[in-house]
Design a protein around this motif. Structure first.
Motif, PDB file in Angstrom:
ATOM      1  N   GLY A  17       0.891  -1.229   0.050  1.00  0.00           N
ATOM      2  CA  GLY A  17      -0.170   0.026  -0.053  1.00  0.00           C
ATOM      3  C   GLY A  17       0.882   1.107  -0.046  1.00  0.00           C
ATOM      4  O   GLY A  17       2.059   1.264  -0.372  1.00  0.00           O
ATOM      5  N   THR A  58      -6.772   4.358  -1.860  1.00  0.00           N
ATOM      6  CA  THR A  58      -6.979   2.939  -1.767  1.00  0.00           C
ATOM      7  C   THR A  58      -7.267   2.324  -3.317  1.00  0.00           C
ATOM      8  O   THR A  58      -7.849   1.221  -3.387  1.00  0.00           O
ATOM      9  CB  THR A  58      -7.925   2.532  -0.798  1.00  0.00           C
ATOM     10  N   ARG A  61      -6.241  -1.234  -4.281  1.00  0.00           N
ATOM     11  CA  ARG A  61      -6.949  -2.317  -3.783  1.00  0.00           C
ATOM     12  C   ARG A  61      -7.840  -2.941  -4.941  1.00  0.00           C
ATOM     13  O   ARG A  61      -8.250  -4.094  -4.646  1.00  0.00           O
ATOM     14  CB  ARG A  61      -7.640  -2.073  -2.626  1.00  0.00           C
TER      15      ARG A  61
END
Length: 84
Positions: A17, A58, A61
């Motif tokens: 991440g 994000t 993801r």
């Protein structure tokens, strides 16, 4: 935003991440534009998929890397062979 010499800035690296950086921070991009955050901790995008780059939203993801897709397909068991 000047850094203070009392304590080093802490950056946490997550291989899956973003970089988590204790704020406040200024990010200067390659074109010279400056993005600022006064948050306690901010997430800096490292995959460049974010729609709010340089901040992480994000988006990483939602997609897998091409190598991960190949590995998942290679390790999958055909439906007719389950339990043999």
């Amino acid at each position: 935003m000047p850094n203070t010499p009392e304590r080093a800035r802490r950056i946490t690296v997550d291989p899956e991440g973003p970089l988590l950086v204790e704020g406040p921070v200024e990010v200067i991009s390659d074109d010279g534009s400056v993005a600022t955050s006064d948050r306690f901790v901010c997430a800096i995008c490292t995959c460049r998929r974010s729609r709010t780059y340089p901040w992480c939203d994000t988006s990483h993801r939602r997609r897998t890397k091409p190598d991960e897709k190949k590995a998942a397909a290679a390790s999958a068991v055909p439906a007719g062979e389950v339990g043999r």
